[in-house]
Design an enzyme around this catalytic site. Structure first.
Site, short mmCIF file in Angstrom:
data_model
loop_
_atom_site.label_atom_id
_atom_site.label_comp_id
_atom_site.label_asym_id
_atom_site.label_seq_id
_atom_site.Cartn_x
_atom_site.Cartn_y
_atom_site.Cartn_z
N ASP A 168 -10.15 3.52 -3.17
CA ASP A 168 -10.88 2.32 -2.74
C ASP A 168 -12.29 2.22 -3.30
O ASP A 168 -13.03 3.19 -3.36
CB ASP A 168 -10.95 2.30 -1.21
CG ASP A 168 -9.59 2.04 -0.60
OD1 ASP A 168 -8.61 1.93 -1.36
OD2 ASP A 168 -9.51 1.97 0.64
N ASP A 225 0.82 -1.21 0.00
CA ASP A 225 0.00 0.00 0.00
C ASP A 225 0.86 1.27 0.00
O ASP A 225 2.09 1.20 -0.06
CB ASP A 225 -0.91 -0.07 1.25
CG ASP A 225 -2.26 0.57 1.03
OD1 ASP A 225 -2.42 1.34 0.08
OD2 ASP A 225 -3.16 0.30 1.85
N ASP A 230 -2.31 7.07 -8.20
CA ASP A 230 -1.86 8.45 -8.02
C ASP A 230 -0.63 8.80 -8.84
O ASP A 230 -0.45 9.92 -9.28
CB ASP A 230 -1.54 8.72 -6.54
CG ASP A 230 -2.81 8.82 -5.70
OD1 ASP A 230 -3.91 8.58 -6.25
OD2 ASP A 230 -2.71 9.13 -4.50
C1 GLA Z 1 -5.92 1.38 1.53
C2 GLA Z 1 -6.09 0.38 0.40
C3 GLA Z 1 -7.21 -0.60 0.74
C4 GLA Z 1 -6.89 -1.31 2.05
C5 GLA Z 1 -6.64 -0.29 3.16
C6 GLA Z 1 -6.10 -0.94 4.42
O1 GLA Z 1 -7.03 2.21 1.63
O2 GLA Z 1 -6.33 1.02 -0.81
O3 GLA Z 1 -7.42 -1.52 -0.30
O4 GLA Z 1 -5.76 -2.11 1.85
O5 GLA Z 1 -5.70 0.70 2.75
O6 GLA Z 1 -5.85 -0.03 5.44
#
Ligand code: GLA
Length: 401
Positions: A203, A148, A184
């Protein structure tokens, strides 16, 4: 002579480290991830239950393979030697034992971490610990890493993901590397040699076409994500995929919307990562998710990402060229009422310039197969007529007669 040997060793070592693991994710990865339903509320028993459900519900048989634990699996602090440790309350047997359980079912195991100092939910990130963490994953027999982008300050994305790629390579276990920086930094421009898949958006959320704001960021409904990026399909292919995020099938949309969402993810050659609770999933949800003829379109060996052919009168038509000169087509009714289609094959020129593919409807006849309903629908000599419910989909495959 000595100098030459040292130079050679340096170069070969450099080469070994400057590549991702090849031969992985030749077709989009299929699996399950804990985040969409459980967030950080995860534990050992849940993961074992999910693995059992993969087998019981026929999902393994349909091709699903990876079980990925997202954020929240770690202790809040590293141990005295700087090693990551699994939360001892949530995962009392530790990650190696969990991996062993998942492997014993013939499945594969994935974990999450982050390029920043902390993960998005505040657990220890990998920044400065990349090689050490990669060694931990390899020692636990991990097969997949989602990585991430929270708390990265001014880090350069390409560089940060390359560091983790090199760390995974040095740890010497084939681990699928899933890049999650939300599009991004335009990973489709640089990530082909870095990871096996990269997120293209922020997300997902379980709605058809909404945006839900959270201050500095938003969650995106299915069609918002589909429409967010243009011109990125050409970079998708075996071993490097545009990732449209974990699916929301079974998480509150209608069955029709779930079918359309699933059809679109298969057409986009996106990884198909389920994000629902398989222990309580309805029959209809499992039917959609395990629809083998639909999954076969996603897993087609050419790995071509589909494209929008038209979207007139609230009817979305998408195409995907397949192996053996076959094509997949979806018709999705965007209206709030049902609709009838009457598609005259002779009136359409269908082609994919980027991949040099065309569908010669004037000189050849194609058999039509309804993929969700496992039915033959005649051939392209006559118009395709069908009624499609609101937000529902007709997904077909055309094969030369
Ligand atoms: C980000 C990612 C999600 C998930 C969360 C976990 O938002 O894009 O898919 O992994 O973090 O905290």
């Amino acid at each position: 002579m000595k100098k030459a040997i040292i130079l050679l060793l340096l170069i070969s070592n450099f080469n070994v480290n400057a590549q991702k693991f090849e031969g992985l994710a030749k077709t989009p990865p299929l699996g399950w991830n804990s985040w969409n339903t459980f967030a950080t509320d995860i534990n050992e028993q849940l993961v074992k239950d999910i693995a059992d459900k993969f087998v019981e519900l026929g999902l393994k048989d349909a091709g699903y393979e990876y079980i990925v634990l997202d954020d929240g699996w770690m202790s809040k602090e590293r141990d005295a030697n700087g090693n990551l440790i699994a939360d001892p309350i949530k995962f009392p047997s530790g990650m190696k034992a969990l991996a062993e359980y998942i492997h014993s079912k013939g499945l594969k195991f994935g974990l999450y971490n982050c390029a920043g100092s902390k993960t998005c939910a505040g657990y220890p990130g990998s920044r400065g610990y990349e090689y050490q963490d990669a060694r931990s994953y390899a020692s636990w027999d991990v097969d997949y890493l989602k990585y991430d982008w929270c708390n990265t300050s001014k880090l350069n994305a390409e560089g940060a993901y390359m560091t983790m790629r090199d760390a995974l390579k040095a740890a010497n276990r084939p681990i699928v590397f899933s890049i999650c920086e939300w599009g991004d930094n335009e990973p489709w421009k640089w990530a082909q040699d870095v990871g096996h898949l990269w997120r293209v958006s922020g997300d997902i959320i379980n709605c058809w076409d909404c945006e839900v704001g959270h201050g500095s960021w938003s969650s995106w409904g299915v069609w918002k994500i589909i429409n967010m990026r243009k011109d990125i399909r050409k970079v998708a292919g075996p071993g490097h995929w545009n990732d449209f995020d974990m699916m929301e099938v079974g998480n509150g949309m209608t069955d029709a919307e779930d079918r359309s969402h699933f059809a679109m993810w298969t057409m986009l050659a996106s990884p198909l990562i389920m994000g629902n609770d398989l222990r309580t999933a309805s029959k209809e949800t499992i039917k959609t998710l395990s629809s083998k003829e639909v999954i076969a379109i996603n897993q087609d060996k050419l790995g071509i990402q589909g494209f929008r052919f038209s979207n007139e009168n609230d009817l979305e038509i998408w195409l995907k060229p397949l192996d053996n000169d076959a094509w997949a087509i979806v018709f999705i009714n965007m209206k709030d009422t049902s609709t009838t289609i009457n598609f005259d094959w002779k009136k359409h020129d269908i082609g994919d310039d980027i991949n040099g593919k065309s569908l010669d409807l004037k000189n050849s006849v194609f058999r039509i197969r309804d993929l969700f309903n496992h039915k033959n629908l005649g051939n392209t000599k006559s118009n395709l007529k069908a009624e499609i419910g609101t937000h529902d989909v007709l997904m077909i495959k055309l094969e030369k007669e």
